[in-house]
Design a protein around this motif. Structure first.
Motif, PDB file in Angstrom:
ATOM      1  N   LEU A 165      44.429  20.943  47.273  1.00  0.00           N
ATOM      2  CA  LEU A 165      45.076  22.253  47.400  1.00  0.00           C
ATOM      3  C   LEU A 165      44.248  23.411  46.845  1.00  0.00           C
ATOM      4  O   LEU A 165      44.094  24.440  47.533  1.00  0.00           O
ATOM      5  N   PRO A 166      43.718  23.321  45.626  1.00  0.00           N
ATOM      6  CA  PRO A 166      42.973  24.488  45.111  1.00  0.00           C
ATOM      7  C   PRO A 166      41.853  24.956  46.032  1.00  0.00           C
ATOM      8  O   PRO A 166      41.777  26.159  46.337  1.00  0.00           O
ATOM      9  N   PRO A 167      40.967  24.064  46.530  1.00  0.00           N
ATOM     10  CA  PRO A 167      39.915  24.574  47.423  1.00  0.00           C
ATOM     11  C   PRO A 167      40.446  25.078  48.764  1.00  0.00           C
ATOM     12  O   PRO A 167      39.817  25.945  49.387  1.00  0.00           O
ATOM     13  N   MET A 168      41.612  24.578  49.211  1.00  0.00           N
ATOM     14  CA  MET A 168      42.185  25.096  50.448  1.00  0.00           C
ATOM     15  C   MET A 168      42.747  26.496  50.234  1.00  0.00           C
ATOM     16  O   MET A 168      42.586  27.381  51.082  1.00  0.00           O
ATOM     17  N   LEU A 169      43.386  26.719  49.106  1.00  0.00           N
ATOM     18  CA  LEU A 169      43.956  28.033  48.839  1.00  0.00           C
ATOM     19  C   LEU A 169      42.868  29.063  48.541  1.00  0.00           C
ATOM     20  O   LEU A 169      43.052  30.256  48.790  1.00  0.00           O
ATOM     21  N   GLU A 170      41.738  28.596  48.025  1.00  0.00           N
ATOM     22  CA  GLU A 170      40.615  29.498  47.758  1.00  0.00           C
ATOM     23  C   GLU A 170      39.816  29.817  49.017  1.00  0.00           C
ATOM     24  O   GLU A 170      39.062  30.796  49.048  1.00  0.00           O
ATOM     25  N   GLY A 171      39.937  28.973  50.047  1.00  0.00           N
ATOM     26  CA  GLY A 171      39.169  29.188  51.263  1.00  0.00           C
ATOM     27  C   GLY A 171      37.890  28.381  51.337  1.00  0.00           C
ATOM     28  O   GLY A 171      37.109  28.551  52.275  1.00  0.00           O
ATOM     29  N   ARG A 172      37.653  27.486  50.361  1.00  0.00           N
ATOM     30  CA  ARG A 172      36.467  26.630  50.422  1.00  0.00           C
ATOM     31  C   ARG A 172      36.660  25.476  51.402  1.00  0.00           C
ATOM     32  O   ARG A 172      35.714  24.989  51.999  1.00  0.00           O
ATOM     33  N   PHE A 173      37.918  25.014  51.557  1.00  0.00           N
ATOM     34  CA  PHE A 173      38.271  23.983  52.530  1.00  0.00           C
ATOM     35  C   PHE A 173      39.215  24.602  53.561  1.00  0.00           C
ATOM     36  O   PHE A 173      40.025  25.471  53.234  1.00  0.00           O
ATOM     37  N   SER A 174      39.113  24.145  54.795  1.00  0.00           N
ATOM     38  CA  SER A 174      40.087  24.507  55.825  1.00  0.00           C
ATOM     39  C   SER A 174      40.874  23.259  56.216  1.00  0.00           C
ATOM     40  O   SER A 174      40.611  22.168  55.706  1.00  0.00           O
TER      41      SER A 174
END
Length: 601
Positions: free
Chosen positions: A150-159
């Protein structure tokens, strides 16, 4: 021509007059917010959409993604758009403060998303899917999976993506062949093929989180045996860094008539040892979990259709105001000045139809978003239950009606432009091509007709169906207050009575012969949708009539409200009556289509 994405006056009207969005500030979750925060969010969305999304809408259509065997290439503006969207916080906008979100109401997020859809629906596909994937992980995944993804998805690092469809299997998910085998390390090895996966490969982010439907070895047959897995493109190390490439391969790109800057992919899972996947929730409940993202996507697809219909309407309206051609039939002087085409009655008919479809669709989608909000944060359990039931009932209509009729709006926009409408120097042909995908995205009309008639109407002893009629009748009781809305009372009350008759007739027929009873479910969906749309327009008309009574109203506001009333009257007079012959076919149990034989074609 106009560079407006949407009509800001209409957005404000929908949020604060038709919907009482200001009342959300009284709810505990939103007490730290204000109308100024809502306005700033919408303004930020509009500005980013205009600067970073609209600037490459046509270029992304002309130069679609390519695959060189190793990497997918997108036009560079796509990366700029993703980064701007993520940096502004929209990927996490509705998440809790403690999770890095802005804790915004759903309806504010979706109104903001309407701007991005209007600017560039293809590029918006990447964050749109990522938001849905993150929501699903937040709702159903274990704490360990949430912490990892979740953290990298919410930051935009993961889609994120949703990987459901397989070659040869579209909506028949019970027959999927992708398999998951338990591994000793606690994860699963996923093997299979998925296609039409939007955003399935690109270089916009460090990683792509695929949400994959598969069947665990030995699972029950049909949909009861489907499980859900997180399958990342790259594995994630314990420290959160991106690790080795997972066994997920891009088999190729598909080339659609619209949404061209969204990669549409064929993915192979497990070409070698098997793609490492992590079970979400409990085994065999994957489709139940995935329905959250699917239903969210259905409303999102409808909002995209509404935005495209809106874009075509605004462009053709501006064109009609500036394009001189011909003279009115009453003018017999061939040397007189030509009339602008908006002066011709048939052009106004086409523009009014577009207005009724596009503005009606936007209102319908924001109403659904308000229901989505209420099912989570309404003050009482009963209010939350009621909102959830209404949303469940109306989702097939909310997905299908805007997708169908905003496509018709785009067709009318092309017609208004005449010969210019179908050449690429003008944008309306792209709006049409982009929008043509939406009646298929997230389920065809037939799928949603079957869902509505075969399941949703009868759920919980028709409780949501009865709640819907109650809400319509409450609106009708208020309609008598204004001369402008009183004409809705008899036709809409009659339409509700007809809907009851048709629904009862079809349910009886389904009890005897379910295949024949559901054969005309798509027609039933359209009939029901016209009634919902009429009610949506009545809600707008009531607020417009009320607005006209305010002292000191400006000329611009008066014209805005009168336009709403005229569009509402158009829908009442021109569109609702078409339910009459539709209802007659359904009452008869007309079997012409059902009785047709393969060999007779």
């Amino acid at each position: 021509m106009t560079e407006r994405l949407l009509n800001e006056r209409d957005i404000a009207f929908q949020l604060y007059e038709v919907l009482d969005t200001e009342a959300l500030l009284q709810r505990e979750r939103y007490q730290d917010h204000s109308l100024e925060v809502f306005a700033a969010t919408l303004d930020t969305g509009r500005r980013i959409a205009q600067k970073y999304f609209a600037n490459h809408n046509r270029e992304g259509d002309a130069h679609e993604p390519t695959f060189d065997g190793k990497k997918v290439q997108l036009i560079p503006q796509t990366q700029d758009a993703w980064d701007a969207f993520a940096e502004a916080g929209f990927l996490a906008a509705h998440h809790d403060f403690e999770d890095g979100g802005m804790q915004l109401p759903e309806v504010i997020l979706r109104a903001s998303m309407a701007y991005f859809n209007a600017a560039n629906i293809a590029t918006t596909g990447y964050p749109f899917l990522s938001i849905g994937a993150a929501n699903l992980i937040r709702s159903f995944a274990s704490e360990a999976l949430q912490a990892r993804f979740l953290p990298p998805m919410l930051e935009g690092r993961f889609s994120g993506t949703m990987a459901l469809t397989e070659p040869g299997q579209g909506s028949a998910l019970g027959d999927i062949r992708t398999r998951a085998t338990p591994a000793d390390e606690g994860h699963y090895l996923v093997r299979g093929h998925k296609m039409f996966i939007s955003g399935g490969d690109h270089e916009l982010t460090e990683n792509i989180v695929h949400l994959v439907l598969a069947k665990i070895d030995g699972a029950p047959a049909g949909v009861r045996g489907i499980s859900l897995f997180v399958v990342p493109k790259f594995l994630v190390n314990d420290d959160g860094s991106t690790g080795a490439r997972n066994d997920v391969a891009l088999a190729g790109l598909l080339h659609k008539m619209g949404y061209r800057n969204t990669t549409s992919t064929v993915l192979n899972f497990g070409e070698k040892d098997g793609a490492i996947g992590y079970l979400v929730g409990e085994p065999h409940k994957g489709l139940q979990y995935m329905f959250q993202m699917m239903n969210e996507a259905r409303i999102g697809v409808a909002l995209g259709a509404a935005a495209l219909g809106y874009q075509g309407f605004q462009y053709s309206l501006d064109y009609a105001r500036q394009r001189p051609q011909g003279r009115l039939p009453s003018n017999k002087d061939p040397l007189s000045k030509q009339a602008f085409i908006i002066e011709h009655a048939d052009v106004r008919r086409m523009l009014l139809a577009q207005k009724s479809y596009a503005e009606g669709a936007l209102s319908m989608c924001l109403y659904a978003s308000a229901l989505f909000e209420d099912q989570r944060t309404a003050e009482t359990p009963e209010a939350r239950r009621r909102a959830a039931g209404l949303l469940d009932l109306l989702t097939p209509i909310v997905k299908s009606w805007p997708s169908k009729y905003c496509l018709q709006a785009n067709e009318l926009a092309i017609q208004v432009l005449g010969g210019s409408g179908y050449i690429r120097e003008y944008p309306v042909e792209q709006y049409y091509r982009d929008n043509r995908l939406n009646p298929i995205h997230e389920g065809t009309e037939a799928i949603h007709g079957l869902d509505l008639l075969g399941r949703k109407v009868s759920l919980n002893r028709m409780a949501a169906y009865d709640d819907f009629k109650t809400d319509v009748r409450e609106s009708l009781a208020l309609a008598a207050r204004y001369s402008e809305t009183a004409p809705f009372i008899a036709p809409l009350e009659s339409a509700l009575h007809t809907l009851d008759e048709v629904t009862d007739s079809l349910q009886c027929r389904m009890g005897d012969q379910i295949d024949q009873g559901l054969a005309n479910a798509t027609l039933y969906l359209d009939l029901f949708g016209r009634i919902v749309a009429t009610w949506i327009w009545l809600r707008q008309a009531q607020k417009a009539a009320e607005g006209l009574t305010r002292p000191g109203i400006s000329e611009a506001d008066a014209a805005f409200y009168r336009g709403k009333l005229q569009a509402a009257r158009y829908y009442l007079d021109w569109e609702l009556p078409q339910t009459g012959p539709q209802a007659e076919l359904l009452r008869q149990g007309n079997s012409v289509c059902f009785d047709m034989q393969d060999s007779w074609f």
